[in-house]
Design a protein around this motif. Structure first.
Motif, PDB file in Angstrom:
ATOM      1  N   ARG A 178     -30.472  11.538  29.533  1.00 21.56           N
ATOM      2  CA  ARG A 178     -30.356  12.105  28.189  1.00 21.56           C
ATOM      3  C   ARG A 178     -28.977  12.736  28.072  1.00 21.56           C
ATOM      4  O   ARG A 178     -28.570  13.521  28.925  1.00 21.56           O
ATOM      5  N   THR A 179     -28.270  12.392  26.999  1.00 21.29           N
ATOM      6  CA  THR A 179     -26.941  12.954  26.790  1.00 21.29           C
ATOM      7  C   THR A 179     -26.658  12.984  25.293  1.00 21.29           C
ATOM      8  O   THR A 179     -27.541  12.740  24.482  1.00 21.29           O
ATOM      9  N   GLU A 180     -25.421  13.303  24.933  1.00 22.39           N
ATOM     10  CA  GLU A 180     -25.031  13.320  23.527  1.00 22.39           C
ATOM     11  C   GLU A 180     -23.615  12.784  23.392  1.00 22.39           C
ATOM     12  O   GLU A 180     -22.808  12.862  24.327  1.00 22.39           O
ATOM     13  N   LEU A 181     -23.315  12.205  22.226  1.00 26.32           N
ATOM     14  CA  LEU A 181     -21.972  11.697  21.961  1.00 26.32           C
ATOM     15  C   LEU A 181     -21.051  12.809  21.481  1.00 26.32           C
ATOM     16  O   LEU A 181     -19.936  12.974  21.964  1.00 26.32           O
ATOM     17  N   GLY A 182     -21.518  13.582  20.520  1.00 29.35           N
ATOM     18  CA  GLY A 182     -20.699  14.658  19.978  1.00 29.35           C
ATOM     19  C   GLY A 182     -19.626  14.139  19.036  1.00 29.35           C
ATOM     20  O   GLY A 182     -19.393  12.929  18.910  1.00 29.35           O
ATOM     21  N   ASP A 183     -18.962  15.063  18.365  1.00 31.53           N
ATOM     22  CA  ASP A 183     -17.896  14.693  17.432  1.00 31.53           C
ATOM     23  C   ASP A 183     -16.634  14.294  18.204  1.00 31.53           C
ATOM     24  O   ASP A 183     -16.377  14.806  19.299  1.00 31.53           O
ATOM     25  N   PRO A 184     -15.842  13.392  17.637  1.00 28.83           N
ATOM     26  CA  PRO A 184     -14.615  12.971  18.327  1.00 28.83           C
ATOM     27  C   PRO A 184     -13.568  14.080  18.341  1.00 28.83           C
ATOM     28  O   PRO A 184     -13.553  14.944  17.466  1.00 28.83           O
ATOM     29  N   ALA A 185     -12.714  14.045  19.353  1.00 26.73           N
ATOM     30  CA  ALA A 185     -11.581  14.969  19.396  1.00 26.73           C
ATOM     31  C   ALA A 185     -10.670  14.685  18.203  1.00 26.73           C
ATOM     32  O   ALA A 185     -10.671  13.569  17.664  1.00 26.73           O
ATOM     33  N   PRO A 186      -9.882  15.682  17.772  1.00 25.13           N
ATOM     34  CA  PRO A 186      -9.054  15.517  16.558  1.00 25.13           C
ATOM     35  C   PRO A 186      -8.208  14.251  16.529  1.00 25.13           C
ATOM     36  O   PRO A 186      -8.161  13.555  15.510  1.00 25.13           O
ATOM     37  N   ARG A 187      -7.561  13.904  17.647  1.00 19.33           N
ATOM     38  CA  ARG A 187      -6.683  12.730  17.609  1.00 19.33           C
ATOM     39  C   ARG A 187      -7.464  11.438  17.411  1.00 19.33           C
ATOM     40  O   ARG A 187      -6.986  10.500  16.752  1.00 19.33           O
ATOM     41  N   TYR A 188      -8.694  11.388  17.931  1.00 19.42           N
ATOM     42  CA  TYR A 188      -9.513  10.194  17.735  1.00 19.42           C
ATOM     43  C   TYR A 188     -10.105  10.183  16.328  1.00 19.42           C
ATOM     44  O   TYR A 188     -10.248   9.116  15.719  1.00 19.42           O
ATOM     45  N   ALA A 189     -10.433  11.360  15.803  1.00 23.15           N
ATOM     46  CA  ALA A 189     -10.948  11.438  14.434  1.00 23.15           C
ATOM     47  C   ALA A 189      -9.900  10.938  13.444  1.00 23.15           C
ATOM     48  O   ALA A 189     -10.206  10.194  12.498  1.00 23.15           O
ATOM     49  N   ILE A 190      -8.649  11.326  13.663  1.00 27.72           N
ATOM     50  CA  ILE A 190      -7.568  10.890  12.780  1.00 27.72           C
ATOM     51  C   ILE A 190      -7.355   9.385  12.892  1.00 27.72           C
ATOM     52  O   ILE A 190      -7.160   8.687  11.888  1.00 27.72           O
ATOM     53  N   GLN A 191      -7.428   8.869  14.123  1.00 25.81           N
ATOM     54  CA  GLN A 191      -7.274   7.423  14.305  1.00 25.81           C
ATOM     55  C   GLN A 191      -8.388   6.665  13.588  1.00 25.81           C
ATOM     56  O   GLN A 191      -8.142   5.634  12.947  1.00 25.81           O
ATOM     57  N   LEU A 192      -9.609   7.181  13.679  1.00 27.20           N
ATOM     58  CA  LEU A 192     -10.733   6.539  12.994  1.00 27.20           C
ATOM     59  C   LEU A 192     -10.530   6.532  11.484  1.00 27.20           C
ATOM     60  O   LEU A 192     -10.830   5.546  10.801  1.00 27.20           O
ATOM     61  N   MET A 193      -9.999   7.627  10.947  1.00 29.67           N
ATOM     62  CA  MET A 193      -9.757   7.686   9.501  1.00 29.67           C
ATOM     63  C   MET A 193      -8.609   6.777   9.096  1.00 29.67           C
ATOM     64  O   MET A 193      -8.633   6.178   8.014  1.00 29.67           O
ATOM     65  N   HIS A 194      -7.592   6.640   9.978  1.00 31.30           N
ATOM     66  CA  HIS A 194      -6.508   5.700   9.701  1.00 31.30           C
ATOM     67  C   HIS A 194      -7.049   4.279   9.623  1.00 31.30           C
ATOM     68  O   HIS A 194      -6.538   3.443   8.862  1.00 31.30           O
ATOM     69  N   GLU A 195      -8.075   3.998  10.435  1.00 27.55           N
ATOM     70  CA  GLU A 195      -8.644   2.647  10.502  1.00 27.55           C
ATOM     71  C   GLU A 195      -9.976   2.575   9.751  1.00 27.55           C
ATOM     72  O   GLU A 195     -10.885   1.868  10.149  1.00 27.55           O
ATOM     73  N   ALA A 196     -10.061   3.330   8.661  1.00 26.92           N
ATOM     74  CA  ALA A 196     -11.305   3.375   7.886  1.00 26.92           C
ATOM     75  C   ALA A 196     -11.656   2.027   7.270  1.00 26.92           C
ATOM     76  O   ALA A 196     -12.806   1.799   6.867  1.00 26.92           O
ATOM     77  N   PHE A 197     -10.658   1.128   7.201  1.00 27.57           N
ATOM     78  CA  PHE A 197     -10.924  -0.204   6.644  1.00 27.57           C
ATOM     79  C   PHE A 197     -11.838  -1.022   7.545  1.00 27.57           C
ATOM     80  O   PHE A 197     -12.415  -2.015   7.113  1.00 27.57           O
ATOM     81  N   ARG A 198     -11.970  -0.615   8.821  1.00 27.69           N
ATOM     82  CA  ARG A 198     -12.851  -1.342   9.739  1.00 27.69           C
ATOM     83  C   ARG A 198     -14.289  -0.881   9.499  1.00 27.69           C
ATOM     84  O   ARG A 198     -14.674   0.225   9.870  1.00 27.69           O
TER      85      ARG A 198
END
Length: 325
Positions: A178-198
């Motif tokens: 049993r574990t958890e993913l949690g929210d992404p670190a800021p730099r990964y969150a920004i990368q995900l938003m940059h690639e929101a088209f995916r």
């Protein structure tokens, strides 16, 4: 009969494991520890419980994992009106052929995502028990073997508990980790938003090994050596949980076996053909905490099972566990 894993086998496993982790991380950014645990579950033949809030990438992890090993994945949204037959399938009457035929449910897949499993009734939850433990399901008194590999990734939302049915200890014990993913670190969150088209990042994942390759690697992991002193360490942890004044039900033998099997896979992933004590220490919380039943007083005082396992592990000397010369 299990064949002992050689150093060469372990190195090959390590190389494949690292490639799979990097492959899946293209979809699930910045969650290497969770990706490694999910892969370790798969190669150990176990199941994963993710206790996390919505929107953290649980479905994405399941899809990326399945795609990486050329497997099939299905998702079931657990709701209060879900029936056991909606999971396992059932017999239906074919009007054209005038005979009963098996309608396979979503459990007939390689990786099953059971989303918000605690929202379904206990009767429906228990429909997964036989599948998770035995790799088969009973439909109208007849057993049907599931595809291999078979892995359940179940999720629970720890925030919204109204109208939910907590998983009973018997079912929690079926989950290897049993574990958890949690929210992404800021730099990964920004990368995900940059690639929101995916719209589906799992499409970035390549198919690296087939499902037969998963089975072969499970055999390699199973053959990893464990010294007696490491097994004694696992047993000492379990015994301490049973004697702890904050614990009503401690770690069972099933939990001990699960931790040892997981540690074997973890050692192979690190390129070793033997388990060391630090493997056990590193995995103990994720493999054992969900198996504890705390006392009413401990729960009232908001004691967490994770902290109990961590305290016990920290109180014991860690054996080396390397192979004897």
């Amino acid at each position: 009969m299990t064949i002992m894993t050689t150093p060469e086998d372990a190195q090959r496993f390590h190389k494949d494991f690292a490639q799979l982790v990097a492959n899946i991380e293209q979809a699930v950014l910045g969650k290497q520890d969770c990706v490694k645990l999910a892969l370790a579950c798969l190669f150990t033949g176990g199941h994963l419980l993710l206790e996390d809030k919505p929107g953290t990438g649980k479905t994405l992890l399941a899809k990326a994992l399945a795609r990486s090993v050329e497997g099939r994945t299905k998702r079931v949204q657990f709701t209060p009106d879900l029936l056991p037959g909606d999971i396992t399938g059932g017999m239906i009457f074919d009007l054209e052929k005038q005979e009963l035929q098996l309608r396979r449910g979503p459990v007939f897949t390689n990786i099953l995502l059971a989303d918000e499993i605690n929202r379904a009734s206990p009767k429906t939850q228990s429909a997964l028990l036989q599948a998770m433990e035995e790799g088969q399901v009973s439909i109208d008194g007849e057993n049907h073997v599931l595809d291999q590999p078979f892995m359940v990734i179940a999720t629970q939302n720890p925030i919204e508990q109204a109208g939910t049915y907590p998983l009973p200890e018997a079912q929690l014990d079926r989950f290897l980790v049993r574990t958890e993913l949690g929210d992404p670190a800021p730099r990964y969150a920004i990368q995900l938003m940059h690639e929101a088209f995916r719209m589906d990042r799992s499409e970035l994942v390549q198919e690296l090994i087939g499902v037969r390759g998963v089975v072969d690697r499970k055999h390699i992991a199973a053959g990893v050596h464990v010294e007696t002193e490491v097994l004694q360490y696992v047993n000492d942890i379990a015994v301490k949980t049973r004697a702890d004044n904050q614990v009503q039900v401690g770690v069972s033998m099933r939990g001990c076996l699960a931790l040892v099997r997981l540690a074997k896979t973890w050692a192979a992933a690190e390129g070793r053909h033997f388990v060391i004590g630090d493997d056990i220490k590193e995995l103990a919380v994720e493999a054992l905490a969900h198996r504890l039943v705390l006392t009413v007083e401990a729960e009232f005082r908001d004691v967490k099972a994770v902290s109990v396992i961590q305290r016990i592990v920290d109180s014991l000397p860690v054996p080396n566990g390397g192979p004897r010369r």
